[in-house]
Motif scaffolding. Structure first.
Motif, short mmCIF file in Angstrom:
data_model
loop_
_atom_site.label_atom_id
_atom_site.label_comp_id
_atom_site.label_asym_id
_atom_site.label_seq_id
_atom_site.Cartn_x
_atom_site.Cartn_y
_atom_site.Cartn_z
N LYS A 34 27.44 -4.49 -4.37
CA LYS A 34 28.84 -4.72 -3.99
C LYS A 34 28.87 -5.77 -2.89
CE LYS A 34 30.82 -1.56 -1.41
NZ LYS A 34 31.34 -0.24 -1.04
N TYR A 35 29.70 -6.81 -3.08
CA TYR A 35 29.91 -7.78 -2.01
C TYR A 35 31.28 -7.51 -1.40
CZ TYR A 35 26.09 -10.74 -3.84
OH TYR A 35 24.89 -11.23 -4.24
N LYS A 36 31.41 -7.85 -0.13
CA LYS A 36 32.73 -7.75 0.52
C LYS A 36 33.37 -9.11 0.48
CE LYS A 36 31.58 -4.02 3.67
NZ LYS A 36 31.30 -3.65 5.04
N ILE A 37 34.58 -9.19 0.00
CA ILE A 37 35.28 -10.47 -0.08
C ILE A 37 36.37 -10.50 0.99
CG2 ILE A 37 36.61 -12.02 -1.60
CD1 ILE A 37 33.99 -11.54 -2.87
N TYR A 38 36.32 -11.52 1.82
CA TYR A 38 37.34 -11.69 2.87
C TYR A 38 38.23 -12.88 2.52
CZ TYR A 38 34.40 -8.59 5.61
OH TYR A 38 33.68 -7.50 6.05
N GLY A 68 22.79 -15.01 -19.01
CA GLY A 68 24.20 -14.70 -18.77
C GLY A 68 24.92 -15.95 -18.33
N HIS A 69 26.20 -15.97 -18.54
CA HIS A 69 26.98 -17.14 -18.16
C HIS A 69 27.10 -17.21 -16.64
CE1 HIS A 69 28.18 -18.38 -22.17
NE2 HIS A 69 28.19 -17.10 -22.48
N ASN A 70 27.68 -18.33 -16.13
CA ASN A 70 27.83 -18.49 -14.69
C ASN A 70 28.59 -17.29 -14.10
OD1 ASN A 70 28.30 -21.80 -15.55
ND2 ASN A 70 26.62 -21.14 -14.29
N GLY A 71 28.06 -16.79 -13.00
CA GLY A 71 28.74 -15.68 -12.32
C GLY A 71 28.45 -14.33 -12.93
N ALA A 72 27.52 -14.27 -13.88
CA ALA A 72 27.23 -13.00 -14.57
C ALA A 72 26.50 -12.01 -13.66
CB ALA A 72 26.40 -13.26 -15.81
N GLY A 73 25.82 -12.53 -12.62
CA GLY A 73 25.09 -11.64 -11.71
C GLY A 73 23.59 -11.86 -11.73
N LYS A 74 23.14 -12.93 -12.38
CA LYS A 74 21.69 -13.19 -12.51
C LYS A 74 21.04 -13.41 -11.15
CE LYS A 74 22.28 -16.80 -15.08
NZ LYS A 74 23.74 -16.84 -15.05
N SER A 75 21.66 -14.29 -10.33
CA SER A 75 21.04 -14.59 -9.02
C SER A 75 21.03 -13.35 -8.15
CB SER A 75 21.82 -15.68 -8.28
OG SER A 75 21.93 -16.79 -9.10
N THR A 76 22.06 -12.56 -8.23
CA THR A 76 22.11 -11.33 -7.43
C THR A 76 20.96 -10.41 -7.84
OG1 THR A 76 24.49 -11.58 -7.28
CG2 THR A 76 23.62 -9.41 -6.76
N LEU A 77 20.77 -10.26 -9.16
CA LEU A 77 19.67 -9.43 -9.65
C LEU A 77 18.32 -10.00 -9.20
CD1 LEU A 77 18.66 -7.09 -11.40
CD2 LEU A 77 18.79 -8.58 -13.38
N THR A 133 17.06 -16.90 -16.44
CA THR A 133 17.25 -18.34 -16.69
C THR A 133 18.47 -18.67 -17.52
OG1 THR A 133 16.10 -20.28 -17.55
CG2 THR A 133 15.79 -18.27 -18.76
N HIS A 134 18.84 -19.99 -17.48
CA HIS A 134 19.85 -20.53 -18.38
C HIS A 134 19.18 -21.24 -19.55
CE1 HIS A 134 22.68 -20.69 -14.80
NE2 HIS A 134 23.39 -20.11 -15.72
N ASP A 135 17.84 -21.37 -19.48
CA ASP A 135 17.12 -22.21 -20.41
C ASP A 135 16.77 -21.43 -21.69
OD1 ASP A 135 15.36 -23.78 -21.77
OD2 ASP A 135 13.92 -24.01 -20.14
N ASP A 167 36.43 -5.08 -2.21
CA ASP A 167 35.08 -4.93 -2.77
C ASP A 167 34.95 -5.69 -4.07
OD1 ASP A 167 34.34 -3.29 -0.73
OD2 ASP A 167 34.88 -1.45 -1.79
N PHE A 168 33.79 -6.34 -4.24
CA PHE A 168 33.53 -7.03 -5.51
C PHE A 168 32.15 -6.60 -5.99
CE2 PHE A 168 31.56 -10.47 -7.88
CZ PHE A 168 32.47 -10.57 -8.91
N TRP A 169 32.11 -6.07 -7.20
CA TRP A 169 30.83 -5.60 -7.76
C TRP A 169 30.19 -6.72 -8.57
CZ3 TRP A 169 28.62 -1.09 -6.30
CH2 TRP A 169 29.45 -0.19 -5.63
N ALA A 170 29.16 -7.32 -8.01
CA ALA A 170 28.47 -8.41 -8.73
C ALA A 170 27.51 -7.84 -9.77
CB ALA A 170 27.72 -9.29 -7.74
N LEU A 171 27.05 -6.61 -9.52
CA LEU A 171 26.20 -5.90 -10.49
C LEU A 171 26.72 -4.47 -10.59
CD1 LEU A 171 22.48 -6.76 -9.61
CD2 LEU A 171 23.83 -7.69 -11.50
#
Ligand SMILES: Nc1ncnc2c1ncn2[C@@H]1O[C@H](COP(=O)(O)OP(=O)(O)OP(=O)(O)O)[C@@H](O)[C@H]1O
Length: 448
Positions: free
Chosen positions: A16-20, A62-71, A206-208, A41-45
């Motif tokens: 969960k990220y906090k969005i201000y 996953g597409h952009n913003g899917a949560g890959k980097s967070t994972l 990856t995106h590849d 609250d924003f649930w990235a995963l």
């Protein structure tokens, strides 16, 4: 304890990220000790679960913003999850973790030792590996410079060389691999191949899609922070391309297909995938509506939908349409564009056979182009259309749809070339008989 040969077990991982809305809201919340809630609250995963077995390479796409980097950050221990668990059997090393662990003030060499030790490898072990690390990095004397002076490519070289020389049980591989020049990339991918052959477990985020198809045994699709699909690489890559970020996990497609009228040409079967391609098109649709395109699909020689092809493969592009009003000057058209949106090839049926088509209201028409895909490797988007054909340049647009499909072109091993298009070429050399070693020779590109 992890079961059998499972080396990574992830259960219901959530972040969960906090969005201000405004930057000072964070401060307000902090000074009021949280009594004044200023964030949402924003649930990235959300409840991500999967496991990886010994020797298995699992792809996460996953597409952009899917949560890959967070994972990826959670796997690399750069972020803590808000919920869930991650159990790891053995030593897990992530490229991201290595790169972010470098101290910019220390030299490349010093960083090898400090990062290696942080990962639990001893000085003796690292000394024994030093020659191979230095050779792999090709950094030469730069290894004695502080890493803050490195280019991003050099930084990745150092990180990857250290990474490649350690022998953990599980590797987490990410997009950073696609940094650096093509030769270093090739070296990294050769290394991945070796890793796989040696039975290490790999998590590839990856995106590849080419790498996913080449290396992975199983693929997971992340969409809006959730695992929506899991399956074989080919199946998942096709699903990923056809989804355009929508309609994953078997969600119902929105909208109804046009009712196909009964006086159409009997016997034309419109494949479901072709209808989905049109319904999921991401580009602009134009036209006066006298003809309505209801399906478009690329098929291989077995008649199966093709989302990928090798340079030189023959594919059939079929466009299905319904005639809404009588037209006497009909032509069908398509265009392929590269990732910079440059049209690399486009043609209409009139350009090919100079035939003007007449079609009556209610007809269902299947128009097919047979295309030799002589393009360089990469991802291309496809536009299809029905237009008039009074000249080779269309005047009237009945229906055109951009971005209704993507096609990934891959390079077959037997054909190598530079540039955007493949042009058949032969090579000849001539010399006099007195010059030994020069022979009349003809080389032709041919499948070996
Ligand atoms: N620190 C943060 N604070 C708030 N929201 C964040 C933060 N980091 C990521 N997000 C949001 O979480 C979601 C997932 O982001 P993430 O970077 O994990 O996706 P991704 O799949 O890696 O995307 P991309 O392919 O574009 O890199 C996005 O909506 C993003 O805006």
């Amino acid at each position: 304890m992890l079961k059998n040969n499972i080396v990574v077990d992830i259960k219901e991982l959530s972040k969960k990220y906090k969005i201000y809305a405004k930057p000072h809201h964070r401060l307000l919340e902090w000074i009021t000790l949280g009594n004044l809630k200023k964030h949402t609250d924003f649930w990235a995963l959300r409840d991500v679960s999967f496991s990886v077995s010994e020797g298995e390479c699992i792809g996460i796409i996953g597409h952009n913003g899917a949560g890959k980097s967070t994972l990826l950050k959670i796997l690399s221990k750069a972020l803590y999850p808000s919920h869930g668990s991650m159990k790891v059997k053995g030593n897990m090393v992530s490229l991201l973790e290595l790169g972010t662990g470098f101290n910019p003030e220390l030299t490349g060499l010093q960083n090898i030792f400090t990062s290696g030790k942080l990962l639990g490898f001893s000085d003796e072990y690292l000394n024994a590996k030093l020659t191979s690390i230095l050779e792999f990095s090709e950094l030469g004397d730069f290894i004695h410079q502080p890493v803050k002076s490195y280019s991003s490519g050099m930084y990745v070289r150092l990180a990857f060389s250290l990474y490649a020389s350690l022998d953990p049980d599980i590797y987490v591989v990410d997009e950073a691999l696609s940094v650096g020049d093509i030769f270093f990339q090739q070296k990294c991918f050769d290394f991945l191949q070796k890793l796989k052959a040696n039975g290490a477990a790999i998590i590839l985020v990856t995106h590849d899609m080419q790498s996913v198809k080449k290396y992975c045994d199983r693929v997971i699709i992340l969409n809006n922070g959730k695992v929506t699909n899991e399956g074989s690489p080919l199946e998942m890559v096709n699903l990923f391309y056809s989804s355009n970020g929508k309609n994953l996990a078997g969600q119902q497609l929105e909208g109804e297909l046009i009712e196909i009228s009964s006086n159409g040409i009997v016997g034309i079967d419109i494949p479901e995938e072709s209808k989905h391609n049109i319904q999921n098109a991401v580009g602009i649709r134009r036209g006066d509506g006298k003809v309505r395109i209801i399906g478009a699909i690329f098929c291989d020689s077995d008649g199966k939908e093709a989302r990928t092809a090798n340079t030189g493969d023959n594919l059939t592009l079929s466009i299905y349409s319904e005639i809404i009003e009588n037209v006497d000057d009909l032509a069908f058209t398509f265009q392929m564009s590269d990732r910079h949106n440059t049209v690399v090839f486009g043609q209409n049926s009139y350009m090919i056979n100079k035939n003007i088509l007449s079609a009556r209201k209610g007809n269902i028409i299947k128009a097919s182009f047979k295309i030799e895909m002589n393009l360089f490797q990469g991802l291309y988007t496809v536009m299809v259309g029905a237009t008039d054909c009074q000249t080779e340049v269309s005047n009237k647009i009945y229906d055109t749809i951009e971005g209704c499909m993507t096609l990934e072109i891959m390079k077959p091993e037997w054909r190598s070339f530079h540039g955007v298009a493949f042009m058949k070429s032969t090579f000849e050399i001539e010399g006099t008989n007195r010059t030994e070693g020069i022979h009349r020779n003809e080389v032709k590109y041919a499948r070996q």
